[in-house]
Design a protein around this motif. Structure first.
Motif, PDB file in Angstrom:
ATOM      1  N   HIS A 169     -19.910 -98.881 -24.393  1.00 44.58           N
ATOM      2  CA  HIS A 169     -19.051 -98.413 -25.472  1.00 44.58           C
ATOM      3  C   HIS A 169     -17.589 -98.724 -25.207  1.00 44.58           C
ATOM      4  N   CYS A 179     -21.833 -99.935 -34.095  1.00 39.48           N
ATOM      5  CA  CYS A 179     -22.622 -99.635 -32.896  1.00 39.48           C
ATOM      6  C   CYS A 179     -23.622 -98.519 -33.195  1.00 39.48           C
ATOM      7  N   CYS A 181     -23.867 -95.926 -31.712  1.00 40.61           N
ATOM      8  CA  CYS A 181     -23.180 -94.650 -31.486  1.00 40.61           C
ATOM      9  C   CYS A 181     -22.397 -94.216 -32.723  1.00 40.61           C
ATOM     10  N   CYS A 186     -18.021-101.802 -30.178  1.00 44.63           N
ATOM     11  CA  CYS A 186     -18.454-101.579 -28.791  1.00 44.63           C
ATOM     12  C   CYS A 186     -19.226-102.802 -28.277  1.00 44.63           C
TER      13      CYS A 186
HETATM   14 ZN   LIG Z   1     -20.764 -97.556 -29.234  1.00 46.68          ZN
END
Ligand SMILES: [Zn+2]
Length: 321
Positions: A169, A179, A181, A186
């Protein structure tokens, strides 16, 4: 088996496969079994599949699971070692909440179970038994379904406040690709196997030339596994070549940035893709790091993980000491 009391189990729980091994007190592998990770159901189904893998690995080693001194697990998601729970394991089916994995597995196997973070246990194993042995400082980069990492400083894993080492990340492009996330730009958004697969599916739909999905179907798989990527790359598949290039560039920039900050002696590249691609790809990652290294006159040593495919499971078994 006479050595029953000295043997331990280790389970590497991945997004694609469950790798279970039995080791002796010198960490030599006595038995192993690999099972696909369930793609449907929930945590209890995953625990059941893990128990099956561990039972098969034990019989391969000639022991009963109840004879194992203990079983260690390297798990994705947020691990609470004390509580033996795993939360928010995004790459596992139905695992958005918290599940008492240690208790559930312990019940199924009849022995004590300890849970560690998958990447942390694998990096620890490289430090103790693998490619990290000669170094006091290193960065572990686990290139697989996601991109995980671990920072070793003065011979010890630096955990920060518990979440250090998330090399996946590191932001390599502001406002870049989305991403897993939920953030943008990232390393993992470019290099994670899951991200590469969604990109490949989208490009394929738009008419990009590739045999990736033909290879997948022929092998009866539902995901683009590391070996499918490697196979496509060997055949100069245009889309696979382009996406791997994109991944290597992102890894190079992210790892070099981390090296600029920490000045570690070595970088060890593991994970499903890292191990499958091996040293030639590791050399490409080093070449991609080079333009971003502040001290480009003395780059760190860059190695492929020494324990290979079983490193995660061996690291998990170390948790059960
Ligand atoms: Zn990420």
């Amino acid at each position: 088996m006479a050595r029953g009391s000295d043997v331990r189990g280790g389970i590497d729980l991945g997004g694609t496969k469950i790798e279970a091994i039995v080791v002796d007190d010198s960490n030599h592998v006595l038995g192993a079994s690999r099972q696909p990770t369930p793609t449907a159901g929930g945590p209890a189904d995953v625990a059941q599949a893990m128990a099956v893998a561990m039972t098969l690995a034990s019989s391969d080693a000639g022991v009963e699971t109840a004879q194992l001194k203990g079983v260690g697990v390297g798990s994705p998601g947020v691990v609470d070692k004390q509580a033996g729970t795993v939360s928010q394991a995004r790459n596992l089916p139905g695992w958005s909440g918290t599940f008492g994995l240690a208790a559930a597995l312990s019940q199924l196997l009849g022995t004590e179970v300890r849970i560690g973070n998958d990447v942390q246990v694998a990096v620890n194993a490289e430090v103790e038994l693998g490619a990290g042995r000669p170094y006091r400082s290193m960065l572990g980069v686990w290139w697989g379904t996601g991109v995980g990492g671990g920072v070793v400083i003065d011979g010890k894993l630096w955990l920060g406040r518990g979440a250090a080492g998330e090399i996946g990340h590191m932001v390599v492009k502001r406002g870049g690709a989305l991403c897993g996330c939920g953030r943008r730009g990232c390393v993992e958004a470019y290099a994670g196997r899951a991200s590469m697969e969604s990109r490949a599916r989208a490009q394929h739909k738009q008419g990009a030339k590739t045999d990736l999905f033909k290879i997948m179907e022929r092998r009866g798989r539902t995901k683009l596994t590391s070996s499918i990527w490697a196979h496509a790359l060997e055949r100069d598949d245009p889309l696979a070549t382009e996406l791997i290039h994109r991944a290597v560039e992102a890894l190079g920039a992210g790892i070099a940035s981390a090296v600029n900050l920490l000045d570690v002696e070595a970088v060890v590249i593991g994970g499903g893709l890292g191990v499958r691609f091996g040293q030639p790809m590791v050399d490409r990652i080093l070449a991609a790091m080079q333009p971003h290294l502040f001290r480009d006159d003395r780059p760190p040593a860059v190695h492929v993980a020494g324990l290979g495919d079983l490193g995660g499971a061996i690291g998990a078994a170390l948790e059960a000491r």
